[in-house]
Design a protein around this motif. Structure first.
Motif, PDB file in Angstrom:
ATOM      1  N   THR A 116      18.149  16.196-110.185  1.00 30.13           N
ATOM      2  CA  THR A 116      16.924  15.565-109.695  1.00 30.13           C
ATOM      3  C   THR A 116      16.308  14.759-110.831  1.00 30.13           C
ATOM      4  OG1 THR A 116      16.480  17.333-108.099  1.00 30.13           O
ATOM      5  CG2 THR A 116      14.611  15.982-108.770  1.00 30.13           C
ATOM      6  N   TYR A 117      15.918  13.536-110.528  1.00 28.78           N
ATOM      7  CA  TYR A 117      15.241  12.696-111.504  1.00 28.78           C
ATOM      8  C   TYR A 117      13.733  12.767-111.295  1.00 28.78           C
ATOM      9  CZ  TYR A 117      19.450  10.469-113.320  1.00 28.78           C
ATOM     10  OH  TYR A 117      20.657  10.226-113.946  1.00 28.78           O
ATOM     11  N   TYR A 118      13.011  12.854-112.405  1.00 28.30           N
ATOM     12  CA  TYR A 118      11.548  12.843-112.392  1.00 28.30           C
ATOM     13  C   TYR A 118      11.060  11.455-112.793  1.00 28.30           C
ATOM     14  CZ  TYR A 118      11.277  17.903-111.802  1.00 28.30           C
ATOM     15  OH  TYR A 118      11.382  19.169-111.301  1.00 28.30           O
ATOM     16  N   HIS A 119      10.077  10.974-112.049  1.00 30.00           N
ATOM     17  CA  HIS A 119       9.483   9.660-112.300  1.00 30.00           C
ATOM     18  C   HIS A 119       7.977   9.805-112.455  1.00 30.00           C
ATOM     19  CE1 HIS A 119       8.274   5.514-111.953  1.00 30.00           C
ATOM     20  NE2 HIS A 119       7.658   5.737-110.817  1.00 30.00           N
ATOM     21  N   LEU A 120       7.420   9.196-113.492  1.00 29.27           N
ATOM     22  CA  LEU A 120       5.980   9.280-113.765  1.00 29.27           C
ATOM     23  C   LEU A 120       5.244   8.148-113.066  1.00 29.27           C
ATOM     24  CD1 LEU A 120       3.577  10.510-115.335  1.00 29.27           C
ATOM     25  CD2 LEU A 120       4.169   8.980-117.231  1.00 29.27           C
ATOM     26  N   HIS A 121       4.172   8.496-112.332  1.00 26.77           N
ATOM     27  CA  HIS A 121       3.310   7.502-111.698  1.00 26.77           C
ATOM     28  C   HIS A 121       2.329   6.972-112.743  1.00 26.77           C
ATOM     29  CE1 HIS A 121       4.913   8.139-107.784  1.00 26.77           C
ATOM     30  NE2 HIS A 121       4.369   9.313-107.575  1.00 26.77           N
ATOM     31  N   PRO A 123       4.472  -7.521-100.876  1.00 25.60           N
ATOM     32  CA  PRO A 123       4.157  -6.743 -99.686  1.00 25.60           C
ATOM     33  C   PRO A 123       3.551  -5.411-100.059  1.00 25.60           C
ATOM     34  CG  PRO A 123       6.487  -6.585-100.193  1.00 25.60           C
ATOM     35  CD  PRO A 123       5.892  -7.579-101.147  1.00 25.60           C
ATOM     36  N   PRO A 124       2.806  -4.774 -99.127  1.00 27.35           N
ATOM     37  CA  PRO A 124       2.273  -3.441 -99.402  1.00 27.35           C
ATOM     38  C   PRO A 124       3.399  -2.454 -99.527  1.00 27.35           C
ATOM     39  CG  PRO A 124       1.963  -4.049 -97.088  1.00 27.35           C
ATOM     40  CD  PRO A 124       2.435  -5.276 -97.813  1.00 27.35           C
ATOM     41  N   THR A 125       3.190  -1.419-100.303  1.00 27.70           N
ATOM     42  CA  THR A 125       4.274  -0.472-100.592  1.00 27.70           C
ATOM     43  C   THR A 125       3.893   0.950-100.227  1.00 27.70           C
ATOM     44  OG1 THR A 125       3.448  -0.253-102.842  1.00 27.70           O
ATOM     45  CG2 THR A 125       5.150  -1.908-102.470  1.00 27.70           C
ATOM     46  N   ALA A 126       2.943   1.121 -99.326  1.00 27.22           N
ATOM     47  CA  ALA A 126       2.540   2.477 -98.973  1.00 27.22           C
ATOM     48  C   ALA A 126       3.731   3.238 -98.443  1.00 27.22           C
ATOM     49  CB  ALA A 126       1.439   2.435 -97.912  1.00 27.22           C
ATOM     50  N   GLY A 127       3.809   4.505 -98.800  1.00 30.27           N
ATOM     51  CA  GLY A 127       4.871   5.360 -98.316  1.00 30.27           C
ATOM     52  C   GLY A 127       5.996   5.532 -99.285  1.00 30.27           C
ATOM     53  N   THR A 128       6.047   4.748-100.346  1.00 34.11           N
ATOM     54  CA  THR A 128       7.100   4.943-101.328  1.00 34.11           C
ATOM     55  C   THR A 128       6.830   6.201-102.107  1.00 34.11           C
ATOM     56  OG1 THR A 128       5.951   3.571-102.911  1.00 34.11           O
ATOM     57  CG2 THR A 128       7.592   2.484-101.549  1.00 34.11           C
ATOM     58  N   THR A 129       7.889   6.882-102.480  1.00 32.56           N
ATOM     59  CA  THR A 129       7.723   8.146-103.180  1.00 32.56           C
ATOM     60  C   THR A 129       8.287   8.129-104.566  1.00 32.56           C
ATOM     61  OG1 THR A 129       9.800   8.945-102.264  1.00 32.56           O
ATOM     62  CG2 THR A 129       7.798   9.458-101.019  1.00 32.56           C
ATOM     63  N   HIS A 130       8.908   7.016-104.967  1.00 29.31           N
ATOM     64  CA  HIS A 130       9.559   7.052-106.272  1.00 29.31           C
ATOM     65  C   HIS A 130       9.339   5.812-107.107  1.00 29.31           C
ATOM     66  CE1 HIS A 130      12.341   5.021-103.571  1.00 29.31           C
ATOM     67  NE2 HIS A 130      12.737   4.360-104.643  1.00 29.31           N
ATOM     68  N   TYR A 172       8.616  24.682-115.708  1.00 28.65           N
ATOM     69  CA  TYR A 172       7.275  25.171-115.388  1.00 28.65           C
ATOM     70  C   TYR A 172       6.237  24.062-115.583  1.00 28.65           C
ATOM     71  CZ  TYR A 172       2.758  27.301-116.502  1.00 28.65           C
ATOM     72  OH  TYR A 172       1.427  27.590-116.571  1.00 28.65           O
ATOM     73  N   HIS A 173       6.288  23.367-116.711  1.00 20.20           N
ATOM     74  CA  HIS A 173       5.293  22.331-116.980  1.00 20.20           C
ATOM     75  C   HIS A 173       5.530  21.091-116.108  1.00 20.20           C
ATOM     76  CE1 HIS A 173       3.150  24.312-120.200  1.00 20.20           C
ATOM     77  NE2 HIS A 173       4.304  24.664-120.752  1.00 20.20           N
ATOM     78  N   LEU A 174       6.782  20.799-115.762  1.00 14.89           N
ATOM     79  CA  LEU A 174       7.043  19.721-114.819  1.00 14.89           C
ATOM     80  C   LEU A 174       6.434  20.040-113.456  1.00 14.89           C
ATOM     81  CD1 LEU A 174      10.769  18.829-115.638  1.00 14.89           C
ATOM     82  CD2 LEU A 174       8.774  17.377-116.043  1.00 14.89           C
ATOM     83  N   ARG A 175       6.503  21.301-113.070  1.00 16.01           N
ATOM     84  CA  ARG A 175       5.916  21.694-111.777  1.00 16.01           C
ATOM     85  C   ARG A 175       4.413  21.463-111.779  1.00 16.01           C
ATOM     86  NH1 ARG A 175       3.541  26.304-110.031  1.00 16.01           N
ATOM     87  NH2 ARG A 175       4.192  27.472-111.863  1.00 16.01           N
ATOM     88  N   ALA A 197      -0.040  18.153-109.664  1.00 14.34           N
ATOM     89  CA  ALA A 197      -1.221  17.331-109.906  1.00 14.34           C
ATOM     90  C   ALA A 197      -1.043  15.908-109.389  1.00 14.34           C
ATOM     91  CB  ALA A 197      -1.538  17.300-111.403  1.00 14.34           C
ATOM     92  N   GLY A 198       0.110  15.590-108.820  1.00 16.97           N
ATOM     93  CA  GLY A 198       0.337  14.267-108.254  1.00 16.97           C
ATOM     94  C   GLY A 198       0.766  13.216-109.254  1.00 16.97           C
ATOM     95  N   LEU A 199       1.166  13.623-110.460  1.00 20.20           N
ATOM     96  CA  LEU A 199       1.533  12.657-111.494  1.00 20.20           C
ATOM     97  C   LEU A 199       3.017  12.332-111.498  1.00 20.20           C
ATOM     98  CD1 LEU A 199      -0.617  14.034-114.464  1.00 20.20           C
ATOM     99  CD2 LEU A 199      -1.165  12.152-112.895  1.00 20.20           C
ATOM    100  N   LEU A 200       3.838  13.186-110.899  1.00 20.70           N
ATOM    101  CA  LEU A 200       5.284  12.981-110.911  1.00 20.70           C
ATOM    102  C   LEU A 200       5.829  12.906-109.493  1.00 20.70           C
ATOM    103  CD1 LEU A 200       6.489  15.522-113.665  1.00 20.70           C
ATOM    104  CD2 LEU A 200       5.823  13.132-113.945  1.00 20.70           C
ATOM    105  N   ALA A 201       6.901  12.145-109.329  1.00 22.88           N
ATOM    106  CA  ALA A 201       7.694  12.131-108.103  1.00 22.88           C
ATOM    107  C   ALA A 201       9.130  12.461-108.470  1.00 22.88           C
ATOM    108  CB  ALA A 201       7.619  10.768-107.424  1.00 22.88           C
ATOM    109  N   THR A 202       9.898  12.908-107.500  1.00 24.62           N
ATOM    110  CA  THR A 202      11.287  13.274-107.751  1.00 24.62           C
ATOM    111  C   THR A 202      12.200  12.552-106.775  1.00 24.62           C
ATOM    112  OG1 THR A 202      11.145  15.210-106.286  1.00 24.62           O
ATOM    113  CG2 THR A 202      10.689  15.550-108.634  1.00 24.62           C
ATOM    114  N   THR A 203      13.408  12.252-107.238  1.00 22.33           N
ATOM    115  CA  THR A 203      14.456  11.715-106.375  1.00 22.33           C
ATOM    116  C   THR A 203      15.755  12.460-106.682  1.00 22.33           C
ATOM    117  OG1 THR A 203      14.947   9.958-107.989  1.00 22.33           O
ATOM    118  CG2 THR A 203      13.451   9.408-106.180  1.00 22.33           C
ATOM    119  N   ARG A 204      16.521  12.729-105.639  1.00 23.03           N
ATOM    120  CA  ARG A 204      17.815  13.379-105.817  1.00 23.03           C
ATOM    121  C   ARG A 204      18.822  12.357-106.333  1.00 23.03           C
ATOM    122  NH1 ARG A 204      18.675  18.586-106.149  1.00 23.03           N
ATOM    123  NH2 ARG A 204      17.357  18.904-104.309  1.00 23.03           N
TER     124      ARG A 204
END
Length: 350
Positions: free
Chosen positions: A72-77, A127-134, A49-52, A57-64
Motif C-alpha cells: 500500500t502506498y501512502y500519499h500526503l494531502h 475540471p473539479p476533482t471532488a471524489g479523488t482519494t489519492h 501506528y503513527h501512519l494510522r 486525522a485526514g492527512l494521508l490517503a492510501t492506494t493499493r
C-alpha cells in the motif's frame, strides 16, 4: 480560573518527532510502509501506528500497489496540511492570516496567468476533482479536532529494517534526441561533477530549441508513456512557462500512440495540444542527466533504470486511467502535484 483550549490537532500531531519525519518524507514522494521503515530506521509496528494516526486525522490517503497487491502506498494531502497550518495560525492570532493584498508574489517557476503553453493557448480552469482519494484537489477538511487525545503508542519492537532498493540497469540512447555537451553545476548534488555532461532535449511534440543550461531537468516515467507521464510532461511545461526542461518516457511505449482520452483532456481542459506526440522508450534518455526522475505508476517505479548524475527520485502512485472521467481525474490530480513540485524545482536552480 479560565480554561484555555488545547493546541490545534495538527500541531499536536506534527510535533511528534517520528510523525514529523513521516510527514517530511511523504511530502516528497508516495511511500510504502517498508520504505518508511528503512528511511526512519524505526520498527514497523511503530511506523504503522503513527501512519494510522495521520490517516485518521485526514492527512494521508492510501492506494493499493498495482505492481504488488500486498503493498500500500501512502500519499500526503499537502493542501490539507496547508489548510490546517492556516487554521493553527489564525487560532494563535487573526493577524497571521494575511489579506490577499499582502500575499507573496507568484512563485518564480510558475507561469503568470496570461502565459500560454509552448504550443497552445491560454490555460482554462481545470475540471473539479471532488471524489479523488489519492491525487486530486481535496474536499473540505474535517474539523481539526479529529485527532483528539492520542492513544499511547505500541511497545517498540526491534525487527530488521528493509534495505534500500537498488535501481534497475539503464539502456541506450536514441539518436533522435538532439544533444548538448554543456555541463551545468548543481549545488544540491556536488557528486555530479564526475558524471559527464548534461544533455539537452526537446519536449514531446516541440520544435527542438537551443540548449539552456540554466533550466531544471525532469523526467516522468510510466509503463506505456501514453497517458500519465505525457500528461505530467505537458502540464509541467505549461505551468512552469517553459522554464523547466521536461520529457517523459515508458518501459513499454504504447505502439498505438498516446491514449486518445489523454489527448482530449489536455486539449479540452487545459488548452494543450499533444496530438503529434509519440510514446518513447526510456532507453532514449539513458545517457541524459536529470535533476528529478518521477515515476507515475508502481510497475515503472520497480523497473526504472538508473540515470547519470544521481537525480532525485520521487514516486506518484497513480492508477492507470481507462475511461474519459478517469483521465479527467488523473489529469487534475497530476496538476495538483505539479503545483506542489514547482517550489522544489526552484531549489535546484543555480
Amino acid at each position: 480560573m479560565a480554561s484555555h483550549p488545547p493546541p490545534p490537532a495538527f500541531l499536536r500531531l506534527a510535533a511528534h518527532p517520528l510523525r514529523w519525519r513521516l510527514l517530511t518524507e511523504l511530502a516528497l514522494s508516495d511511500q510504502r510502509v517498508r520504505d518508511l521503515v528503512a528511511l526512519t530506521a524505526e520498527p514497523q509496528n511503530l511506523v504503522s501506528y503513527h501512519l494510522r494516526l495521520l490517516r485518521e486525522a485526514g492527512l494521508l490517503a492510501t492506494t493499493r500497489s498495482t505492481f504488488d497487491g500486498r503493498d500500500t502506498y501512502y500519499h500526503l494531502h499537502l493542501d490539507r496540511c496547508a489548510q490546517s497550518l492556516t487554521h493553527a495560525a489564525v487560532t494563535l492570532h487573526p493577524a497571521l492570516l494575511a489579506p490577499a493584498a499582502l500575499a507573496p508574489p507568484p512563485h518564480p517557476l510558475t507561469a503568470p496567468p496570461t502565459a500560454t503553453a509552448s504550443h497552445t493557448g491560454t490555460l482554462p480552469t481545470p475540471p473539479p476533482t471532488a471524489g479523488t482519494t489519492h491525487a486530486g484537489a481535496l474536499p473540505t477538511p474535517p474539523p481539526t479536532a479529529t485527532a483528539g487525545d492520542l492513544p499511547a503508542p505500541p511497545p517498540a519492537a526491534t525487527p530488521s529494517h528493509a534495505a534500500a532498493r537498488s535501481a534497475a540497469t539503464s539502456g541506450h540512447a536514441d539518436s533522435r534526441v538532439p544533444m548538448d555537451t554543456s555541463p551545468r553545476p548543481t549545488p544540491h548534488s556536488p557528486t555530479r561533477s564526475h558524471a559527464g555532461p548534461r544533455r539537452s532535449f526537446a519536449g514531446s511534440g516541440d520544435v527542438p530549441r537551443a540548449a539552456s543550461p540554466q533550466r531544471t531537468r525532469v523526467l516522468f516515467v510510466c509503463t506505456g508513456n501514453s497517458a500519465r507521464s505525457p500528461i505530467a510532461e505537458a502540464l509541467l511545461r505549461h505551468r512552469s512557462g517553459g522554464r523547466v526542461e521536461v520529457v517523459s518516457a515508458g518501459s513499454h511505449p504504447r505502439s498505438a500512440g498516446l491514449h486518445p482520452h489523454a489527448v482530449r483532456v489536455l486539449r479540452d481542459q487545459y488548452g494543450i495540444d499533444v496530438a503529434a506526440s509519440r510514446p518513447r522508450h526510456w532507453d532514449t534518455f539513458a545517457d541524459h542527466r536529470f535533476d528529478y526522475v518521477i515515476s507515475l505508476c508502481d510497475r515503472a517505479r520497480e523497473t526504472c533504470p538508473t540515470f547519470p548524475g544521481e537525480p532525485r527520485r520521487a514516486h506518484w502512485s497513480l492508477p492507470e486511467p481507462t475511461d474519459y472521467p478517469g483521465h479527467l481525474r488523473t489529469a487534475a490530480g497530476i496538476d495538483t502535484r505539479i503545483r506542489h513540485l514547482l517550489p522544489l524545482l526552484e531549489e535546484v536552480q543555480p
